[in-house]
Design an enzyme around this catalytic site. Structure first.
Site, short mmCIF file in Angstrom:
data_model
loop_
_atom_site.label_atom_id
_atom_site.label_comp_id
_atom_site.label_asym_id
_atom_site.label_seq_id
_atom_site.Cartn_x
_atom_site.Cartn_y
_atom_site.Cartn_z
N ASP A 138 0.79 -1.23 0.00
CA ASP A 138 0.00 0.00 0.00
C ASP A 138 0.83 1.28 0.00
O ASP A 138 0.59 2.19 -0.79
CB ASP A 138 -0.93 0.02 1.22
CG ASP A 138 -2.00 -1.05 1.14
OD1 ASP A 138 -2.01 -1.82 0.17
OD2 ASP A 138 -2.83 -1.12 2.07
N SER A 491 -8.46 1.33 6.03
CA SER A 491 -7.92 0.45 5.02
C SER A 491 -8.73 0.57 3.74
O SER A 491 -9.91 0.91 3.76
CB SER A 491 -7.96 -1.00 5.53
OG SER A 491 -7.82 -1.91 4.47
#
EC number: 4.2.1.9
Length: 575
Positions: A138, A491
């Site tokens: 990420d 998230s």
């Protein structure tokens, strides 16, 4: 024969393909540097070649990055074939899936800055002429793109690719595809007695069947799609899975492309224009991508010296429909997007509707419109990707909020929302752990507005993701009945009524710091408003009693980070 005027002009504008590495290869005084380079494989003829940094976040900690060693080798083949000399170096990467829900998550967002800084340090110190930047996790994706924007050299980004879905066989005999998000939700379901421990174990064993980044339209796949829309990666390269050998071809062509960019004098900021960022925002909105894309695109734009703001996300999001039926709220994963043509399918649909800037330059040396014309992507299939005439939602999957609780802004992922308005009673927690304890104790109920504060960039520090609590709330069956608000972030796998990036953050004395249990909070998605329903004078008077808590870290990287980091409203950038 004398040169014509046109020929002379052409020669004079040919780019220097060794704009920096001459500092270490040319001249008598560089004998020691050349000696070092000979030791790593360079020979006399190689010193005339451009030196290309192959920056990789490969590691053995997480499946997201496992394919990068293979891809880096293919990149180097491409660089060699195009007349360059590749030099590979590594940087860090943090696994959000492993660091979630404990102290480790404080170190996730700061890794973005460390990655950008470390790539800058090597590129500048070694005088490399250009770079191919490889990432799978990420924060490594935006970190690499920030480095490219900051350095403003010839650069191409290459994504590791996503993981394929796993297949879990449950105790009732049923089977279903699962991703890592199913594990977080299973924990919440198990804690409420809604799922057996055996089924949690079955899901755990199935969620990661091999290498690649988390498979839904979570943060990594969102940012890979954004990188393609920005023009910083080759068209069609975002969607193929990590195990797909088409990625090796993209890797070789990325190595060739960076050398061609050098020859043409094209640098990252030639590609990373305001219009390119608007294209990326439009694609993220159409996919219903991760709210982290807001934070990261703001940060990349900052490094590119492009004026990008939350208002740009609001403006573009209001005009771009949400088209993709993908996880975490939908049915499909990135490999399904690949099967129907990949990111170019969305881009062509948006371009045909006048929602993208087709004249933006890309790493191919051609414009985005020219790239799409060359690869002729198919129309949306109607299942994974809807047509613009039949969207899932008429506006984008991310909404920017303002109001008395978020004067500088907040972000909510509206993809999958069933209603526009939620009004609830504040349950205030200083940190995620206290909220998790309350949920496990059964004291969070329908109609609560769960507030988790002191989790911002400074206050956290590190602006932790709240997937542990959001997954547990959904698993407990409260995903549509409880509002969650935080100055932290979420998230890419988060679904439900979740508002993050609230600014100013609590540690800076923002309104979220003044909330008390029992306050009424109202979220109006259609109106793009987040308010506390309190008497303004009484609420403001609480400021007199506000005192920020002492810093959690007084040494190490987070101590430095707190002194430098800015508001989430401008990307949580450092300097």
């Amino acid at each position: 024969m004398p040169q014509t005027t046109d020929e002379a002009a052409s020669v004079s504008t040919v780019a220097d393909i060794k704009p920096r590495s001459r500092d270490v290869t040319d001249g008598l005084e560089k004998a020691a540097a050349r000696g070092m380079l000979r030791a790593v494989g360079m020979d006399d003829e190689d010193f005339a070649k451009p030196q290309i940094g192959v920056a990789s976040s490969w590691n053995e900690i997480t499946p997201c990055n496992l394919s990068l060693d293979r891809l880096a080798n293919a990149v180097k083949e491409g660089v060699f074939s195009a007349g360059g000399y590749p030099l590979e170096f590594g940087t860090i990467s943090v696994s959000d899936g492993i660091s979630m829900g404990h102290e480790g998550m404080h170190f996730s967002l700061v890794s973005r800055e460390v990655i950008a800084d470390s790539v800058e340090v090597v590129m500048q110190a070694e005088r490399l002429d250009g770079s191919v930047l490889l990432a799978g996790c990420d924060k490594s994706l935006p970190g690499m793109l920030m480095a490219a924007a900051r350095l403003d050299l010839a650069a191409v980004f290459l994504y590791a690719g996503s993981i394929l879905p796993g297949r879990a066989k449950l105790s009732d005999g049923s089977e279903r595809d699962v991703t890592i998000i199913d594990a977080f939700e299973a924990v919440g379901a198990c804690s409420r007695g809604l799922m057996s421990r055996a089924d949690v174990d079955a899901i755990e064993r199935a969620i990661c069947p091999g290498e690649g980044a988390c498979g839904g339209m979570y943060t990594a796949n969102t940012m890979a799609s954004a990188a393609e829309a920005l023009g910083m990666s080759l068209p069609g390269s975002a969607a193929p899975p990590a195990t797909d050998r088409r990625r090796d071809g993209f890797a070789r062509r990325s190595g060739q492309a960076v050398v061609e960019l050098l020859r043409r004098g094209i640098t990252a900021r030639d590609i990373l224009t305001k219009e390119a960022f608007e294209n990326a925002i439009a694609v993220v909105m159409a996919f219903g991508g991760s709210t982290n894309a807001v934070l990261h695109l703001l940060a990349i734009a900052h490094e590119a010296n492009v004026a990008l703001s939350l208002q740009d996300f609001s403006r573009i999001g209001s005009g771009v429909p949400h088209l993709a039926d993908v996880k975490p709220f939908g049915r499909h994963v990135m490999s399904d997007v690949d099967h129907i043509g990949g990111v170019p399918v969305v881009m062509k649909a948006l371009l045909d509707a006048g929602l993208l800037h087709g004249d933006c330059l890309t790493v191919t040396g051609h414009t985005m419109a020219e790239n799409l014309a060359a690869i002729t992507p198919p129309d949306p299939d109607g299942k994974v990707l809807r047509a613009l005439a039949n969207p899932i939602h008429p506006s984008g999957g991310i909404t920017i909020l303002h109001g008395s609780l978020a004067p500088e802004g907040a972000v909510v992922k509206t993809a999958g929302f069933d209603s526009d308005v939620f009004e609830g009673t504040a349950r205030v927690f200083d940190g995620e752990r206290a909220a998790l304890d309350a949920l496990e104790d059964g004291t969070i109920t329908v109609g609560d507005a769960v507030v988790i504060r002191y989790e911002g960039p400074k206050g956290g520090p590190g602006m932790r993701e709240m997937l542990a609590i959001t997954g547990a709330i959904k698993g407990a069956g409260l995903g549509k009945d409880v509002l969650l608000l935080t100055d932290g972030r979420f998230s890419g796998g988060t679904t439900g009524l979740c508002v993050g990036h609230i600014a100013p953050e609590a540690v800076d004395g923002g309104p979220i710091a003044l909330l008390r249990n029992g306050d009424r909070i109202r979220l109006d998605v259609a109106g793009r408003v987040l308010d506390v329903l309190a008497d303004p004078a009484e609420f403001a008077s609480r400021q007199q009693d506000f005192s920020p808590p002492p810093p959690r870290y007084t040494t190490g990287v987070l101590s430095k980070y707190v002194k430098l980091v800015s508001s989430a409203a401008v990307g949580a950038v450092c300097g």
